[in-house]
Design a protein around this motif. Structure first.
Motif, mmCIF file in Angstrom:
data_model
loop_
_atom_site.group_PDB
_atom_site.id
_atom_site.type_symbol
_atom_site.label_atom_id
_atom_site.label_comp_id
_atom_site.label_asym_id
_atom_site.label_seq_id
_atom_site.Cartn_x
_atom_site.Cartn_y
_atom_site.Cartn_z
ATOM 1 N N VAL A 1 13.106 0.515 10.365
ATOM 2 C CA VAL A 1 11.843 0.344 10.047
ATOM 3 C C VAL A 1 10.732 0.791 11.129
ATOM 4 O O VAL A 1 9.556 0.834 11.296
ATOM 5 C CB VAL A 1 11.242 -1.032 9.361
ATOM 6 N N HIS B 1 5.457 0.737 3.130
ATOM 7 C CA HIS B 1 5.519 1.805 3.662
ATOM 8 C C HIS B 1 6.708 1.948 4.907
ATOM 9 O O HIS B 1 6.310 1.299 5.919
ATOM 10 C CB HIS B 1 3.848 2.179 4.155
ATOM 11 N N VAL B 2 7.493 2.797 4.818
ATOM 12 C CA VAL B 2 8.558 2.772 5.640
ATOM 13 C C VAL B 2 8.881 4.320 5.957
ATOM 14 O O VAL B 2 9.158 5.166 5.070
ATOM 15 C CB VAL B 2 10.123 2.443 5.097
ATOM 16 N N ARG B 3 8.406 4.525 7.320
ATOM 17 C CA ARG B 3 8.612 6.073 7.818
ATOM 18 C C ARG B 3 7.996 7.117 6.829
ATOM 19 O O ARG B 3 8.611 7.753 6.395
ATOM 20 C CB ARG B 3 10.135 6.257 8.259
ATOM 21 N N ASP B 4 6.663 6.919 6.442
ATOM 22 C CA ASP B 4 5.934 7.771 5.819
ATOM 23 C C ASP B 4 6.015 8.043 4.460
ATOM 24 O O ASP B 4 5.935 8.970 3.834
ATOM 25 C CB ASP B 4 5.881 9.190 6.848
ATOM 26 N N PRO C 1 5.158 -1.520 13.179
ATOM 27 C CA PRO C 1 5.058 -2.060 11.839
ATOM 28 C C PRO C 1 4.188 -3.511 11.755
ATOM 29 O O PRO C 1 4.515 -4.140 12.773
ATOM 30 C CB PRO C 1 6.539 -2.361 11.351
ATOM 31 N N PRO D 1 3.017 1.358 9.419
ATOM 32 C CA PRO D 1 4.209 1.031 8.896
ATOM 33 C C PRO D 1 4.457 -0.431 8.265
ATOM 34 O O PRO D 1 3.871 -1.267 8.865
ATOM 35 C CB PRO D 1 5.472 0.978 10.062
ATOM 36 N N GLU E 1 8.052 3.243 15.733
ATOM 37 C CA GLU E 1 6.887 3.641 15.285
ATOM 38 C C GLU E 1 5.650 3.345 16.091
ATOM 39 O O GLU E 1 5.485 2.460 16.940
ATOM 40 C CB GLU E 1 6.812 2.888 13.838
#
Length: 446
Positions: free
Chosen positions: A405, A102-105, A440, A214, A436
């Motif tokens: 990320v 999962h990278v930026r939605d 992450p 993330p 984020e």
């Protein structure tokens, strides 16, 4: 000369592969080790550098211990296998997982680099760097823009462009420390029960509902079976709390170990859809007070201390997390969800420094279009539309990997000396790629 190859499935090649791994990761087993294969998830593919006596395969050889790229005629970007080479010519090995993280939605393909090993007589010759170069070239040919790994040494892999992300918090405490209202469930209904691989579908639904941070991994059924219900060497206990409606809302996988100070219960993996479900897990751990001296549990933050009767009863450590690398700058920085507004955020010219890969080492323009980032390569020294750029950011590939990320902000990286630029350019890049929240956190060790 060295060639980059897939390790064939025949017994001789796989035995040579396992021998390198055994020496690297289980030296205490000695030379008379028992050769046992371990079933791997389907997403795992072994790779290696092999030594060959001639240089006839010009498409597969580079100079001076640097690995070749995947052969250009490969339809899917993967290298040919080493079936025509002597298994004993394997000089360094590794493996790639075909992950979705999962990278930026969004779920993005990520190459999981693992099982990197070389024998002592082959070390300090650049072979590991050559293997990584081959892996990176293969991933790029397969349209995979990111790689991730768990390092034995962070400085070692930083040399190859990887950046640290997602540090872990590890708590160890006596079970009795959980005898508090904050660790006690309010709902007495439902039940804890032991789970089996027949429960993978329910576990997958629970995980998808609870692991939205993330770098969360999209787990396959065989990942649950081979990497949650067991480790390489042993089966794990897996228990879950099922509420009164029959819905599985939390789980934990664990094993026990002993040392001179007594027995310890080690939680290898856990998840919960909500606070009540998490409390049921904590109560379950508390009920082991007659069997174990301590419980060890890892998390993304230190909030568990708020639930303990006395936080001084816990030993809490922050452990450095895994590392991530941008394999292809243009692909990695394109199509990422961003809250930056096109009308308010002008494109940023970014000078990327990547000593390993020429395709990344250069100048790029990063902007936004309809809520997604855009990225295009520019001629060196030129800004947008061919005009000289007055405002730009200069960043090394490891720092860029952390930024993309969401592990660190541009401002934080600037304070660390990993990013240079004027205030306006740094602010715009921060707007395009903000840090984020939550940070992450890659739960899976591979």
């Amino acid at each position: 000369m060295l060639v980059y190859r897939a390790v064939p499935e025949d017994d001789d090649h796989r035995r040579a592969y396992r021998r390198l791994l055994r020496y690297a990761f289980a030296l205490e087993d000695g030379p008379d080790w028992e050769d046992r294969s371990h079933e791997q998830p389907a997403a795992f593919e072994p790779r290696g550098l092999y030594e060959r006596a001639d240089d006839s395969d010009l498409d597969a050889i580079e100079e001076a211990n640097r690995a070749p790229v995947s052969t250009p005629d490969s339809e899917d970007g993967r290298p040919p296998d080493a079936g025509n080479l002597d298994p004993a010519s394997l000089v360094v090995c590794g493996g790639l997982f075909d992950f979705r993280l999962h990278v930026r939605d969004a779920w993005r393909p990520v190459g999981g680099v693992t099982a990197v090993a070389s024998p002592p007589e082959r070390r300090r010759r650049g072979h590991v760097g050559g293997l990584l170069d081959g892996m990176h070239a293969e991933l790029r040919a397969r349209d995979v823009a990111f790689a991730a790994l768990w390092p034995f040494s962070h400085p070692f892999y930083a040399r190859f462009g990887y950046g640290r992300v997602g540090d872990r918090v590890v708590h160890e405490f006596p079970p009795s420390a959980l005898d508090t209202p904050a660790a006690t469930p309010a709902d007495g209904e439902g039940a804890l029960r032991e789970l089996t691989t027949d429960d993978v579908d329910a576990l997958s639904r629970l995980y998808e509902a609870s692991a939205s941070e993330p770098l969360a991994l999209r787990r396959s059924a065989d990942w649950w079976r081979l990497r949650v219900f067991r480790s390489f060497s042993e089966e794990r206990f897996v228990y879950g709390w099922v509420d009164s409606s029959g819905e599985l809302r939390s789980y934990l996988a664990y094993h026990a170990e002993s040392d001179g100070e007594g027995r310890r219960l080690v939680v290898d993996d856990w998840g919960a859809t909500d606070d009540e479900a998490f409390r049921h897990l904590l109560a379950f751990l508390r009920n082991h007070d007659s069997q174990v001296a301590t419980v060890r549990l890892r998390a993304s933050d230190a909030s568990l201390l708020d639930r303990l009767a006395d936080p001084d009863d816990a030993t809490t450590e922050i452990k450095p997390g895994p590392m991530v690398r941008v394999i292809d700058v243009k692909a990695a920085l394109s199509g990422l969800a961003t809250t930056a507004e096109e009308t308010e955020t002008a494109p940023v010219v970014v000078r990327v420094r990547d000593a390993r890969h020429d395709w990344n080492d250069g100048t790029f323009e990063v902007g936004v279009d309809d809520g997604l980032t855009t990225c295009r390569r520019l001629d060196e020294g030129n800004g947008r539309d061919g005009h000289e750029a007055d405002e730009r950011v200069s960043i090394d590939i490891g720092a860029l990997s952390r930024l993309v990320v969401g592990a660190r902000s541009t401002r934080e990286l600037s304070r660390l000396g990993s990013v240079d630029g004027d205030d306006g350019a740094l602010a715009r890049l921060d707007a395009l790629l903000p840090k984020e929240d939550p940070e992450p956190y890659l739960r899976e060790h591979f």
